[in-house]
Design a protein around this motif. Structure first.
Motif, PDB file in Angstrom:
ATOM      1  N   UNK A 164       0.841  -1.203   0.000  1.00 26.07           N
ATOM      2  CA  UNK A 164       0.000   0.000   0.000  1.00 26.07           C
ATOM      3  C   UNK A 164       0.874   1.250   0.000  1.00 26.07           C
ATOM      4  N   UNK A 165       1.878   1.264   0.865  1.00 22.77           N
ATOM      5  CA  UNK A 165       2.779   2.420   0.947  1.00 22.77           C
ATOM      6  C   UNK A 165       3.474   2.655  -0.393  1.00 22.77           C
ATOM      7  N   UNK A 166       3.962   1.585  -1.007  1.00 23.27           N
ATOM      8  CA  UNK A 166       4.634   1.713  -2.307  1.00 23.27           C
ATOM      9  C   UNK A 166       3.675   2.226  -3.379  1.00 23.27           C
ATOM     10  N   UNK A 167       2.462   1.705  -3.388  1.00 25.88           N
ATOM     11  CA  UNK A 167       1.479   2.102  -4.399  1.00 25.88           C
ATOM     12  C   UNK A 167       1.088   3.565  -4.269  1.00 25.88           C
ATOM     13  N   UNK A 168       0.931   4.019  -3.018  1.00 25.77           N
ATOM     14  CA  UNK A 168       0.498   5.401  -2.789  1.00 25.77           C
ATOM     15  C   UNK A 168       1.662   6.383  -2.726  1.00 25.77           C
ATOM     16  N   UNK A 169       2.884   5.855  -2.698  1.00 26.36           N
ATOM     17  CA  UNK A 169       4.057   6.728  -2.615  1.00 26.36           C
ATOM     18  C   UNK A 169       4.198   7.405  -1.266  1.00 26.36           C
ATOM     19  N   UNK A 170       3.812   6.699  -0.199  1.00 27.18           N
ATOM     20  CA  UNK A 170       3.933   7.243   1.158  1.00 27.18           C
ATOM     21  C   UNK A 170       4.807   6.295   1.980  1.00 27.18           C
ATOM     22  N   UNK A 171       5.159   6.728   3.177  1.00 27.03           N
ATOM     23  CA  UNK A 171       5.985   5.882   4.043  1.00 27.03           C
ATOM     24  C   UNK A 171       5.153   4.720   4.592  1.00 27.03           C
ATOM     25  N   UNK A 172       5.838   3.688   5.065  1.00 23.33           N
ATOM     26  CA  UNK A 172       5.151   2.549   5.658  1.00 23.33           C
ATOM     27  C   UNK A 172       4.347   2.984   6.882  1.00 23.33           C
ATOM     28  N   UNK A 173       4.931   3.862   7.703  1.00 25.54           N
ATOM     29  CA  UNK A 173       4.194   4.316   8.890  1.00 25.54           C
ATOM     30  C   UNK A 173       2.961   5.121   8.491  1.00 25.54           C
ATOM     31  N   UNK A 174       3.057   5.870   7.396  1.00 26.96           N
ATOM     32  CA  UNK A 174       1.889   6.605   6.906  1.00 26.96           C
ATOM     33  C   UNK A 174       0.791   5.661   6.436  1.00 26.96           C
TER      34      UNK A 174
END
Length: 184
Positions: A129-139
């Protein structure tokens, strides 16, 4: 002087037996474990390094044998012949709950809805999910947790749930004065 298996047996067998019996209830099984330990000692004694303490090595092998005994014990559940080949999912959930749940998910604010749908319904990991949305894992984790929390609040405001002992929903009753027609 190197010890022989017979010398180790005379010196440690009774202590090792007591150690094993204190951890394994069945005395026959404890004896089997003890025999396995000495079979391993017989097999591995020539490979023992010169500086290694013999007693510590024997005790470590004994502890590992007890641990291996419990690891190998798998409780087998007998499957009855009358068990259906597949479960009917519609019978495992209260009627209409799935549709109401989907509508509640769709009413979540966009970032949380997307996070919940992708992770909970489509099986995506939070890292994916983080990779797909371009956000951090914690985000990504925060979005999923906040989405779940909002969904839980909506569900609790709308309905009273009854769960079985495994935590599965077995009944859902709309709350009075909740103003929610989702589960009605």
């Amino acid at each position: 002087m190197t010890a022989t298996v017979e010398e180790i047996w005379r010196e440690l067998a009774s202590e090792l037996r007591g150690f094993i019996r204190a951890r394994v209830r069945d005395h026959a099984t404890a004896e089997d474990i003890l025999q396995d330990v000495f079979a391993k000692i017989n097999q591995k004694l020539p490979t023992l390094r010169a500086g290694e303490r013999l007693q510590a090595w024997v005790w470590r092998n004994t502890r590992n044998a007890v641990i291996d005994h419990y690891r190998s014990r798998k409780s087998a559940l007998e499957v009855p012949e009358t068990l259906p080949a597949s479960l009917d999912e519609s019978k495992s959930e209260p009627e209409g709950l799935r549709a109401a749940f989907s509508r509640m998910i769709q009413s979540l604010p966009e970032p949380y809805r997307e996070a919940v749908v992708l992770t909970e319904l489509e099986g995506m990991t939070q890292q994916e999910l983080a990779n797909r949305l371009g956000i951090s894992l914690s985000g990504a984790k925060s979005r999923v947790q906040r989405g779940r929390a909002q969904l839980k609040r909506m569900l609790d405001q709308c309905c009273r749930f009854e769960f079985d002992r495994r935590g599965k929903v077995i009944d859902c009753t709309p709350r009075e004065k909740a103003g929610c027609d989702e589960c009605a």
